[in-house]
Design an enzyme around this catalytic site. Structure first.
Site, mmCIF file in Angstrom:
data_model
loop_
_atom_site.group_PDB
_atom_site.id
_atom_site.type_symbol
_atom_site.label_atom_id
_atom_site.label_comp_id
_atom_site.label_asym_id
_atom_site.label_seq_id
_atom_site.Cartn_x
_atom_site.Cartn_y
_atom_site.Cartn_z
ATOM 1 C CE LYS A 191 -4.246 -2.298 0.087
ATOM 2 N NZ LYS A 191 -5.114 -2.047 1.048
ATOM 3 C CB THR A 248 -8.166 0.084 -1.143
ATOM 4 O OG1 THR A 248 -7.593 -1.080 -0.321
ATOM 5 C CG2 THR A 248 -7.299 1.217 -0.654
#
Length: 331
Positions: A191, A248
């Site tokens: 990620k 994120t």
């Protein structure tokens, strides 16, 4: 007798974990920070001024650079060291860490040279022992302020995972269990790469549509890679997968997204690294994942373009064009 947890590392997430664990008045919490002056300052001021200014440690939390003092009597270790420094740091303190003590890893990355996940590095350096990955959408800045968050404690031993679940759960921090350690760690590593890509999109001013596409196609690449390496595909639809990816890619706290944004605005990677205080795990992870994906012939176009921007000075605009002009296909 109160249980003791020793946190290995003095960064923002280490500080946030100490604050969480100290909510249990029956638990002793000690932070080990390698830098003596840094540890002494945190112990005296009760504040991680460099990374979490204005947030204070509970009175019961101790901070020390003396590893023997830090780990004495500990029932659990929490590993909160950047993946690129994990092997070297554990090698220095390994003789002080008791065999068999479980390690809770909050590390999200992969070792570039070996392609090992954090749990594998831990076992490789300090011996076989249970390792639990605590992962999900969990920026330290928000956890330390007691803002609500939910994560996953992933461990092949469900009973041990449930023990960690109870340790960390508070009225503002909810922990689920998951037996897929492989998928949870891979999701946490990959990620960060997609976060860099999302930041590049922001830096170029491409807007919400582009970022939504980046997140959606990003989770496809993460899932494809993870399943190839033995992960449960359901993991990537949960907190450790799409949950962590969203945070994120959209959060102003995200170091990886910030790196990407600055690249998109025209800065070089060298310029960015020279001015960063904390580690952006996605940079090292991009090299590792790109190499492993190539060796296994796993198609990962976003990862490929981020790699080219980071390490071969490809312009973010050219990387975007490469992605947008790929051959047409079904979703």
């Amino acid at each position: 007798m109160a249980e003791k947890t020793t946190i290995l590392g003095g960064g923002a997430m280490a500080t946030a974990c100490a604050i969480l664990l100290a909510e249990d008045s029956n638990r002793q919490v000690t932070i080990w920070a390698r830098n003596e002056a840094y540890a002494a300052e945190m112990q005296e001021t009760r504040e991680n001024k460099r990374l979490l200014p204005g947030i204070f440690l509970p009175d019961g939390v101790q901070v020390t650079s003396d590893i023997e003092e830090a780990v004495k009597g500990a029932n659990f270790y929490v590993a909160s060291i950047p993946s690129k420094h994990l092997r070297e740091s554990l090698s220095v303190i390994g003789d002080s860490l008791r065999p068999g003590i479980p390690v809770i890893s909050v590390i999200k990355g992969m070792e570039a040279e070996t392609f090992l996940r954090p749990s594998q590095i831990i076992i490789d350096v300090i011996g076989d022992r249970p390792v639990i990955s605590l992962s999900g959408p969990s920026h330290a800045e928000e956890i330390a302020k007691r803002l609500p968050a939910s994560v996953v404690a992933a461990c092949e031993d469900l009973e041990l995972g449930q023990q960690v679940q109870r340790m960390f759960t508070t009225e503002r921090f909810r922990v689920y269990t998951n037996k897929d350690l492989v998928g949870t760690e891979l999701a946490g590593a990959l990620k960060n790469i997609i976060g860099i890509a999302a930041g590049i999109s922001d830096g170029l001013g491409y807007g919400d549509n582009a970022k939504s596409a980046m997140i959606t196609r990003g989770i496809v690449e993460i899932s494809r890679f993870g399943v190839e390496l033995g992960a449960d595909p359901n993991t990537f639809a949960g907190l450790a997968g799409i949950g962590d990816l969203i945070t994120t890619c959209v959060s102003p706290h995200g170091r990886n997204r910030a790196v990407g944004e600055r690249l998109g605005q025209g800065e070089t990677l060298t310029e960015i690294l020279n001015t960063m205080q904390a580690v952006a795990e996605g940079i090292t992870t991009t090299a590792a994942i790109h190499g492993l994906a190539k060796s296994k012939e796993i198609e990962m176009p976003i990862v490929d373009e981020v790699y080219e921007v980071l390490f071969h000075e490809k312009s973010p605009l050219e990387a975007t064009d490469s992605l947008m002009c790929r051959p047409l296909k079904e979703e």
